[in-house]
Design an enzyme around this catalytic site. Structure first.
Site, PDB file in Angstrom:
ATOM      1  N   HIS A   1      64.920  55.504  -6.856  1.00  0.00           N
ATOM      2  CA  HIS A   1      64.516  54.941  -8.148  1.00  0.00           C
ATOM      3  C   HIS A   1      64.787  55.883  -9.323  1.00  0.00           C
ATOM      4  O   HIS A   1      64.766  55.453 -10.475  1.00  0.00           O
ATOM      5  CB  HIS A   1      63.032  54.513  -8.119  1.00  0.00           C
ATOM      6  CG  HIS A   1      62.046  55.633  -8.146  1.00  0.00           C
ATOM      7  ND1 HIS A   1      61.324  56.032  -7.040  1.00  0.00           N
ATOM      8  CD2 HIS A   1      61.614  56.425  -9.161  1.00  0.00           C
ATOM      9  CE1 HIS A   1      60.501  57.011  -7.365  1.00  0.00           C
ATOM     10  NE2 HIS A   1      60.662  57.264  -8.651  1.00  0.00           N
TER      11      HIS A   1
ATOM     12  N   ASP B   1      63.710  54.464  -0.366  1.00  0.00           N
ATOM     13  CA  ASP B   1      63.651  55.069  -1.691  1.00  0.00           C
ATOM     14  C   ASP B   1      64.276  56.467  -1.688  1.00  0.00           C
ATOM     15  O   ASP B   1      63.724  57.420  -2.254  1.00  0.00           O
ATOM     16  CB  ASP B   1      62.214  55.138  -2.213  1.00  0.00           C
ATOM     17  CG  ASP B   1      62.160  55.391  -3.727  1.00  0.00           C
ATOM     18  OD1 ASP B   1      63.200  55.217  -4.388  1.00  0.00           O
ATOM     19  OD2 ASP B   1      61.084  55.781  -4.224  1.00  0.00           O
TER      20      ASP B   1
ATOM     21  N   SER C   1      58.996  62.699  -9.303  1.00  0.00           N
ATOM     22  CA  SER C   1      59.689  61.905  -8.290  1.00  0.00           C
ATOM     23  C   SER C   1      60.987  62.586  -7.871  1.00  0.00           C
ATOM     24  O   SER C   1      61.791  63.001  -8.704  1.00  0.00           O
ATOM     25  CB  SER C   1      60.021  60.507  -8.835  1.00  0.00           C
ATOM     26  OG  SER C   1      58.857  59.742  -8.997  1.00  0.00           O
TER      27      SER C   1
END
Length: 350
Positions: free
Chosen positions: A154, A184, A291
């Site tokens: 992402h 992911d 992230s």
């Protein structure tokens, strides 16, 4: 009948060593010759002790040396076994991996946050992706000296260009090698990079609740930010969106990727296209921009890739927004990354 011709004292013989012995028959008419009977050869047992005996101790002396050599070889094999490498399918880059017993930091500094940060920070980068509707900022972990980097899908999903900044401030252009939206994960590679410090990938199967962990990333674009905490739980089911448009339209660009956990939605709506993976839960402070960054164990090994975090926000009466970590962060176990690496390297875009 023969016994009738023998009289006491008329005959004698020699024992096996040439000494007189009573009771052995000799005919009275036979002359006594000192050379007869001829002395027998030395007993075989003495011969066996003389000739074969000399080399035998030498063979026994070599035994311990051979044993030590064998032990040394085995020890070397075992020692090397604590660290092994995945060979890149299309090149010579290798990924350093270890068991949980390997110490990236000195054994005496195990668990020391400052030492862990100094050792691993050069292997964590900031990623800036240009999107159609804005930009996305996240983190990544260098896994080869040639510039392969693992991050979250992402972070770079839908990017038209990607810029990576290393801990020393040097910037590179990166290209996407492969993606796996169901986990992911994404693999990108820097253009023209060499001699980078690769992180050591640990073994997430050895992680236990309560273990000390350190998180390194670029929250809010603040490169090299270090936080620490513990492993709060294992095997948490985390659901994230696989639709880049769904996420980008709800704050994905500023690092707040929508996800759901425990029946609740965080950071927006995940939409109808989702995937669920098992995650490590940590209370180490994670914020937007973390992230793709590293979750590290007390020995300095990467045990997870930070992927989802809840940042509570509220609107004050003055119109300002307060946001921050509430100790609810999740990381993709590093064993999941290692098992997916070949697929990512093959150029898959699942």
């Amino acid at each position: 009948m023969t016994e009738s011709f023998r009289r006491s004292g008329e005959y004698e013989s020699y024992d096996g060593y040439g000494s007189p012995q009573q009771g052995a028959p000799q005919h009275a008419s036979s002359p006594v010759n000192p050379e007869w009977p001829p002395p027998p050869a030395q007993p075989p047992v003495q011969q066996a002790m003389v000739e074969p005996g000399a080399p035998a101790p030498k063979k026994r002396a070599r035994g311990p040396l051979a044993l030590l050599a064998a032990v040394a070889i085995v020890a070397a094999a075992i020692g090397g076994g604590t660290a092994y490498a995945f060979q890149e399918l299309t090149g010579n880059d290798t990924v350093a991996t270890s068991s949980t017993s390997t110490n990236v930091v000195p054994a005496g500094k195990k668990g020391d946050v400052a030492t862990i940060a100094a050792a691993v920070s050069p292997s964590v980068v900031e990623i800036s992706a240009t999107l159609d509707n804005g930009s996305s900022t996240g983190s990544g972990v260098i896994i080869t000296s040639g510039g392969e980097i693992i991050t979250n899908n992402h972070v770079i999903s839908g990017a038209s260009s990607i810029k990576v900044t290393t801990s020393n401030g040097k910037t590179y252009t990166a290209k996407v090698v492969g993606t796996d939206s169901k986990k992911d994960l994404a693999l990108i590679k820097l253009q023209g990079a060499s001699g980078l410090k690769a992180a050591t990938l640990g073994n997430s199967s050895g992680v236990q609740v309560g273990d000390t962990v350190v998180a390194i990333g670029s929250p809010e674009g603040l490169s090299g930010t270090v936080t620490s905490g513990i492993v709060s739980a294992l095997n948490r089911d985390v659901t994230v969106s696989t639709d880049e448009n769904q996420s980008q339209g709800q704050g994905g660009g500023d690092g707040q990727w929508p996800f759901s956990f425990g029946g609740q939605q965080f950071n927006g709506d995940t939409g109808s296209s989702t995937t669920t993976y098992k995650a490590i839960q940590t209370d180490a402070s994670l914020n937007p921009g973390n992230s793709g960054g590293a979750l590290i164990d007390a020995a300095g090994n990467i045990i997870g890739i930070n992927s989802a975090m809840y940042s509570a926000s509220s609107q004050s009466s003055s119109g300002s927004s307060d946001a921050g970590s509430v100790g609810l962060g999740f990381a993709i176990p590093i064993n999941t990354v290692k098992s997916d690496l070949a697929t990512l390297r093959s150029g898959s875009t699942n």
